[in-house]
Design a protein around this motif. Structure first.
Motif, short mmCIF file in Angstrom:
data_model
loop_
_atom_site.label_atom_id
_atom_site.label_comp_id
_atom_site.label_asym_id
_atom_site.label_seq_id
_atom_site.Cartn_x
_atom_site.Cartn_y
_atom_site.Cartn_z
N CYS A 41 -26.95 14.68 -23.74
CA CYS A 41 -25.69 14.07 -24.13
C CYS A 41 -25.87 13.34 -25.47
N ALA A 42 -25.02 13.68 -26.46
CA ALA A 42 -25.23 13.14 -27.80
C ALA A 42 -24.94 11.64 -27.88
N GLY A 43 -23.84 11.21 -27.26
CA GLY A 43 -23.49 9.80 -27.35
C GLY A 43 -22.98 9.27 -26.03
N THR A 44 -22.87 7.97 -25.93
CA THR A 44 -22.38 7.36 -24.70
C THR A 44 -20.97 7.85 -24.36
N GLY A 45 -20.17 8.09 -25.37
CA GLY A 45 -18.80 8.54 -25.14
C GLY A 45 -18.73 9.91 -24.49
N ASP A 46 -19.79 10.68 -24.59
CA ASP A 46 -19.82 12.02 -23.98
C ASP A 46 -20.20 11.98 -22.51
N LEU A 47 -20.53 10.78 -22.02
CA LEU A 47 -21.03 10.66 -20.64
C LEU A 47 -20.11 11.23 -19.56
N PRO A 48 -18.80 11.01 -19.59
CA PRO A 48 -17.99 11.56 -18.50
C PRO A 48 -18.08 13.08 -18.40
N VAL A 49 -18.15 13.74 -19.53
CA VAL A 49 -18.26 15.20 -19.51
C VAL A 49 -19.64 15.62 -19.00
N ALA A 50 -20.67 14.93 -19.45
CA ALA A 50 -22.01 15.21 -18.94
C ALA A 50 -22.07 14.98 -17.42
N ALA A 51 -21.39 13.93 -16.99
CA ALA A 51 -21.39 13.63 -15.55
C ALA A 51 -20.67 14.71 -14.76
N GLU A 52 -19.63 15.29 -15.35
CA GLU A 52 -18.93 16.38 -14.66
C GLU A 52 -19.87 17.57 -14.48
N ALA A 53 -20.66 17.87 -15.52
CA ALA A 53 -21.62 18.97 -15.40
C ALA A 53 -22.68 18.65 -14.35
N ALA A 54 -23.25 17.47 -14.44
CA ALA A 54 -24.32 17.10 -13.51
C ALA A 54 -23.81 17.01 -12.08
N GLY A 55 -22.63 16.45 -11.91
CA GLY A 55 -22.07 16.30 -10.58
C GLY A 55 -21.78 17.65 -9.93
N THR A 56 -21.31 18.58 -10.73
CA THR A 56 -21.04 19.92 -10.20
C THR A 56 -22.34 20.59 -9.78
N LEU A 57 -23.35 20.52 -10.65
CA LEU A 57 -24.64 21.13 -10.31
C LEU A 57 -25.19 20.53 -9.03
N THR A 58 -25.13 19.22 -8.92
CA THR A 58 -25.65 18.55 -7.73
C THR A 58 -24.91 19.00 -6.48
N ALA A 59 -23.59 19.08 -6.56
CA ALA A 59 -22.81 19.52 -5.40
C ALA A 59 -23.19 20.94 -4.97
N PHE A 60 -23.61 21.73 -5.94
CA PHE A 60 -24.02 23.11 -5.64
C PHE A 60 -25.51 23.20 -5.27
N GLY A 61 -26.18 22.05 -5.18
CA GLY A 61 -27.56 22.05 -4.70
C GLY A 61 -28.61 22.34 -5.75
N VAL A 62 -28.25 22.16 -7.01
CA VAL A 62 -29.20 22.45 -8.08
C VAL A 62 -29.76 21.15 -8.64
N SER A 63 -31.05 21.12 -8.86
CA SER A 63 -31.70 19.95 -9.43
C SER A 63 -31.33 19.80 -10.90
N CYS A 64 -30.91 18.59 -11.28
CA CYS A 64 -30.64 18.37 -12.70
C CYS A 64 -30.89 16.91 -13.07
N ALA A 65 -31.11 16.67 -14.35
CA ALA A 65 -31.28 15.32 -14.85
C ALA A 65 -30.48 15.19 -16.13
N THR A 66 -30.14 13.95 -16.49
CA THR A 66 -29.32 13.73 -17.68
C THR A 66 -30.07 12.87 -18.68
N LEU A 67 -30.03 13.31 -19.92
CA LEU A 67 -30.67 12.61 -21.03
C LEU A 67 -29.54 12.12 -21.92
N VAL A 68 -29.45 10.79 -22.09
CA VAL A 68 -28.25 10.23 -22.70
C VAL A 68 -28.50 9.71 -24.11
#
Lengths: 215, 215, 215, 215, 215, 215, 215, 215
Positions: B90-117
């Motif tokens: 994630c390039a900036g703090t303002g991009d966090l909600p979009v990054a969270a949508e990606a990470a949250g979807t992956l998690t719901a589908f059972g895929v391991s992911c991490a976020t670098l902010v």
């Protein structure tokens, strides 16, 4: 209509920069008359024309012409390295003609400059390996098309002014330079100064104002 | 009109991915009916809705809801780290909600992911310091607005697929994400896959197809 | 996600400018954490946030806040007039908030500046009457919306760098600043440096690079 | 300027993909020098140039050239069908050159692929009749201009990653590929990865990253 | 200005269609006056207003109002199934209000119609399963946002006129309906008739002209 | 910053027109100060502000305000019919506020004008029935949104100058007045003078220059 | 790749219209193969290609070719006036090639049509003088560039379906047909069906669907 | 189709202006027929064609042709200086052909005009030195590309109508005249009348309507 140009010969006194002829929309005869008028009117200021075709250049055989940068230089100033140094950084080989326009203009105005070629961010180590060289420059001009990530990376590395020239290199969603233009304008690195698409000349003019060496 | 949705329950068999409810243009009652219909119809596939408002979420109190990523998750799959790992950058703090949508979807589908902010290219050392971590991922999702230089830099550093989500963060010449979209599409680093502006969900879906773990 | 920002505390050493917080897309708590993180991490560099709402400002009561320029200043540098002087020139009253953002940023960084208001080119004598004052500046920042003729006129009058901020003031064919942006980029006066629409902050950052006083 | 390109020979080690020459904005001599530089510098990686004119190709007579896909291939890798299989699906005959660029690139990199031509959605049974073949592919690349409905239909039928190449085929409201680009980006079928207009090469690079066979 | 509307009461005789009030930019009092003027002036023609807010509707309590399709119907014609039948096909639940505007207008004009909901092409079998029903219609109206692939698929299946309404459903690169508009205009299936974004009313009017039943 | 406006009180002498306050981007206090400054400074010239909100108007209670045309008139000139007559022609009821801005401005400047409402070209006989009245006007101002066919039809009927105001009335492909703007600019009837979208004020100013009655 | 087209020979049975070859992006050999394939495969349906260059036409000498409408007709159907009549109305002489493409297609499909030329709205009496003729048509196709006011005027005069073809005739703010496209889409006359810019063929196809005479 | 133009010979009586032939999209034979038709039909009105190529002009050898302004003049009116005077003001030498089109049209219609060349605002003193001359004109036509600041400056100096012709001179962010068009439309000087990009003819027609001398 027997007159087609009103030379602004007071410009050096006002702005430190003589008028430069924008050749593209002119006939060869008009280019020749403008260049010769400036040669006649001004003391030692550089006299040159930009975006010149070979046909236009042929009408002013006494001037130097380079078909790559398309500059026609009728009078230049000797380069004085003591006045500072400018780096022109170029993302890809395709951006070279625009970089050459910037470098050629600076040289004609007597400013020391060097060009660093093909250091696009897809191989970020290429630009990082020149970190010290860039940090030592008084101004850095970046020339990049496509997504134009170069000015952001460079402006994050150095304290000097960064002048970004977006280029129209590329196809499809570059939309003739729009992608690079918007990219440069919205750079996340603060302090990037943007000029028109493909305007190596415009970047050189900004740099000259910064260095106040154009008088 | 007594019927408003025709659930595509054959989708998991065809594409490996169940239908996900796009909540934004629906009434709360429609969201609730869609989510409950999918819960009833399918065996173990995840059931979720995207771009959900708090009002819509309140109509499905049995599901989990996060107002930042705006995901409503009614059934998820346990994360299985053995199936690979995805980095969301994630390039900036303002991009966090979009990054969270990606990470949250992956998690719901059972895929391991991490976020670098907040590793935007204006401080290039931030992203370079994570070079090894990024190179080890199976897929990297970049989330960046403004000039979107991040996917170019990342794709030049690693061999895995890079999925770029342009965001609408910024003002003026970002034109609501256009600058980032054009930047990602014209990246000088080959092999960047682009999805719609602000679509963290879309990037997660591309990543799931790449990893074939969505069944 | 328990971490949302990676402060780039090495930036002053690299670029001479500390990181400045872009508040707009952040929550009040995020703004407060960023500002306080920078206050803790750096010696004497200015600490500030841009495009801050009153709600965000209320989360950092120890800092100064102005609802017109929307700057939140937590630490500033005393103004040192010996380092040069910048003029911020504003075409209309509606452009004032953007001009104030530029001037407020310069002041927080310790640079002397003054603002000249409502000197649009429809009454050309207004700007001409300040010719000498503008010619004496080290940098001139023009702030103008609509057709943005001001940077062209000013750049034709003075030798110093002209930084143009297009604004979104106006309606209809201004298309939220597009008319002023294209106008500034295509100025017939060579040497105009353009920044993003409404970015008084961006213009100040260009000016600071030019003057190298931001360390 | 006696040097015009800085070959990124470390790229295969970093990204698994060697640098590929983008011929379009280069002179024939520059294309030849780049291709030969890559041939000299790297062990067994493919060496090729894209968007090459016949004049440029004539400067590298030792390489293979095809005027339809405009690829110049100086060194390729034998195709190894054991590593998976890619289908390139083409909406109309006019999209063939772009599809050929994708297929030719994949072949040069040693990846098995096949092309399915003229299966636009106006005759939906044409694409449906290949449902099983498409479902068996590891990646499907769709190549379509105009409204670009093909990626949506295909992504709804199969579990593999779908890479969409919008093309500039058509006239009027296609606006040189904009209609197809926006269509692919806003596909109602989740999981479509989009690349630049007309960039068969870009799609092949995404596919290679997905399959990790480019080393 | 004591008069604000000049009712075109000769329109039914010329075009077979009475004037319909476009409520959106009018005050409630203006809407009421227009509707009542048409009721007074014409014999048996339908009288209605489109894009009506609840506030506007409240000013004409004698008319029927539906807040979903936003139609205000003051006089309608009984539906006569003998005059043919129209299918309104809707890609997603979010497109329902626009589909309802089309269906409500047709019903008010006495034309038989039915609505088929949520048959987007991401699950192509949904629309294919209604192939016979669609082929039997006299006109098919497709209502679809995002990439708007639906009109292409439908027009490839049936002989009747297909009227495409692009919708503004979606975000990012839909650009408020632009993606769907361009998609419908550049459909690879010949014979798609396009109307304005979100104009269910416009599509109904085209259909009425086709069936000549509006008198 | 204790000063926010530099009134151009020499404007009537130069251009025959006093400065008019553009209220929209100003605070109520700024509007009041500008209006009162102009009242104080000039002899008999009209004093007014455009695009004024009720809140802004409340700060200048001594002036007349109309919430439809949003004009605040502090000093007007008596209408003198001997100086010629202007017709303001309006395509639809929704265009009325813009037409009222034009008419209100003309009236404040003492020019005779009349407004013809709701004569859109869909019922061409409405405008044709006023042919003689339009042909007798000294200037005709057309106010029309959507496809803006009105200026073309009117300019083909009369010899006087036609000033076209495109409006932002409509939705979808009107793109906030772009359709009407492009339509007016490309009118097939020669001699249409175009002003900014929604600028009834701008059209009145063109008309005043034509009639030279603004002194 | 030894195969480049998959003829959709089932199309007449499904849609009542045979496939028509879109020649523009094809090689002459591809055009010839497509045309001959359709001639071989189908009984009595018309066989034709659109937007054909003289070079492409020369590859199919057995077919008729007209360089103005650029249609290549290999098999046509005799015109049967009993099936109804279509008027093609053309705003200016420059729109003639597009009008001819519409008329030529209709004729090849056996439909009676006539063309009315140069009846632009700048001289509104020209189109009004044909009011009765237009009112008698079963469908009217308008062909107009620039502001495209013609479809609005015509649709206000007649009850039949009006199909609008925007053209790219003009310069400057026509933006290659955009002005006419937006104008037709936002027509104030309800019931205008729009097709792609310059697509006389598309308009003919809509008309054929309306008349169901294409079998 | 044996007829291609329907001359609007009633136009002088209605509008005071005869029809002028727009040559660009016509064949040479069509241009010749139109010009000769107008010569035959009308008494003493000027007969001319605009945007004429040398090839088209060669088809009408009896008329005068100038390859710079591209006007073909078959019948003109003697210039009568008593009817007023128009100044055509041109920002740069590249704008000359458009200025010449305006001046040539005015001259053919018998109106006195003069052209002031190369008075762009980068050297503001050039235009200011002609202040009195401009203030004496009955109409001023400004011809300027790039940022088009000239109409704003001129309209702020004089009381007469200012007609602005944006030109497509320039490159990059001029976007073929868009920058100048938006600049002219959003001029901060009230009362600028705008015509189409590059339309010197359109400006002349506006001026003629203003002066009512075209009969």
């Amino acid at each position: 209509m027997d007159e087609f140009a009103r030379l602004d010969t007071g410009r050096p006194a006002r702005t430190g920069q003589p008028e430069v002829v924008y050749a593209e929309p002119k006939t060869p005869a008009q280019v020749a008359a403008c260049v010769r008028g400036l040669l006649a009117a001004e003391g030692t200021a550089p006299v040159m024309a930009t975006r010149c075709s070979p046909e236009q250049a042929a009408a002013v055989p006494e001037a130097d012409y380079d078909p790559v940068d398309r500059l026609l230089v009728a009078r230049s100033r000797p380069v004085d390295a003591g006045r500072g140094h400018i780096e022109v950084v170029c993302a890809g080989t395709g951006d070279l003609p625009v970089a050459a326009e910037a470098a050629g203009t600076l040289t004609a105005f007597g400013v020391s400059c060097a060009t660093l070629v093909d250091v696009g961010v897809a191989g970020i180590d290429r630009v990082l390996s020149h970190r010290d060289r860039l940090a030592a420059a008084d101004v850095v001009i970046t020339v990049a098309g496509m997504e134009a990530a170069l000015p952001s990376v460079v402006a994050g590395l150095i304290p000097a002014p960064v002048v970004a020239v977006p280029t129209s290199v590329g196809y499809g969603a570059t939309f003739e330079g729009l992608s690079a233009l918007l990219g440069a304008l919205t750079s996340c690195a603060p302090g990037v100064a943007v000029v028109n698409i493909d305007s190596g000349f415009g970047a050189a003019m900004v740099a000259l104002r910064v260095m106040r060496v154009a008088r």
